[in-house]
Write an enzyme that holds these catalytic residues in place. Structure first.
Site: not given
Ligand code: DX5
Ligand code: ZN
Length: 216
Positions: A7, A32, A34, A36, A65, A67, A136, A141-142, A174-176, A196
């Site tokens: 990401s 990827h 993102d 927002m 992606h 958002m 997700m 968002g972060f 996606d996420g963590g 990310g």
């Molecule tokens: C979160 C994004 C992700 C984010 C993932 O809202 O959609 O793509 O960049 O970041 P990590 O891998 O740090 O959770």
């Molecule tokens: Zn994403």
């Protein structure tokens, strides 16, 4: 084979061209991207000008992606500015099927995204029309948030539905995602991993790819 999509949100934007070159050398499967809007999610990130620049800098697939609340009016431009895959949140529009049709009309791969609080049943009517589902595993968002384990059941459910109904969509998570959670989501059925903060905190991006693929 698991595909890895770093990401760009966690990349160094001041040296984005060098980052992209390093990612290409490391053998990532795509980027990827993102977007927002400060409405659908409580954060604002990147949009058209950066997408255009990234498109000029790489031939890797770009996975956008969105958002974004009510994303339909922006889909054509994201496709024209360089997206290869575009995903839209089922929670972000009352006209999710129209949004999917717009992506497909541009000849791009279409994905539908579900938040951690959204059940798989919400997207059942879309599964024949999409190329991938983005699950997700954090609230969007972060970057840098902790993986939500209840996501694993939804990945398993999607994998079962896919085989029971003879469908072809890919499952993206996606996420963590880090070396440990990557193993769990791949075991549950994920095909594509977005990473990310974990990815960009590794000194060697090729190692990061191997660790996420469980090869190191
Ligand atoms: C979160 C994004 C992700 C984010 C993932 O809202 O959609 O793509 O960049 O970041 P990590 O891998 O740090 O959770
Ligand atoms: Zn994403």
């Amino acid at each position: 084979m698991t595909n890895i999509f770093p990401s760009l949100l966690s990349a160094d934007f001041l040296t984005l061209n060098d980052e992209i070159e390093a990612l290409e050398k490391a053998g990532v499967d795509g980027l990827h991207f993102d977007v927002m809007d400060g409405q659908f999610v409580p954060n604002i990130s990147i949009g058209f000008p950066i997408l255009e620049a990234v498109r000029r800098g790489t031939s890797l697939p770009i996975d956008v992606h969105l958002m974004v609340a009510n994303p339909e009016p922006y889909i054509d431009e994201f496709c024209q500015k360089g997206a290869d895959k575009v995903s839209v949140h089922v929670e972000a529009t009352p006209h999710i099927h129209r949004a999917i049709q717009k992506i497909k009309a541009n000849g791009k791969e279409a994905g539908v995204v579900i938040n951690p609080g959204t059940p798989v049943s919400m997207i059942q009517p879309l599964l024949t029309d999409i190329d991938f589902v983005l699950v997700m595993s954090v609230n969007p968002g972060f970057g840098g948030q902790a993986f939500i384990p209840a996501t694993l059941d939804k990945i398993r459910e999607l994998k079962n539905v896919r085989s029971a109904q003879n469908l072809l969509f890919k499952i993206e998570v996606d996420g963590g995602v880090n070396a440990e959670t990557a193993q769990q989501v791949v075991e549950a059925g994920a095909d594509w991993l977005v990473a990310g903060s974990y990815f960009f905190n590794q000194e060697d991006y090729a190692d990061a790819v191997s660790r996420l693929k469980g090869q190191a």
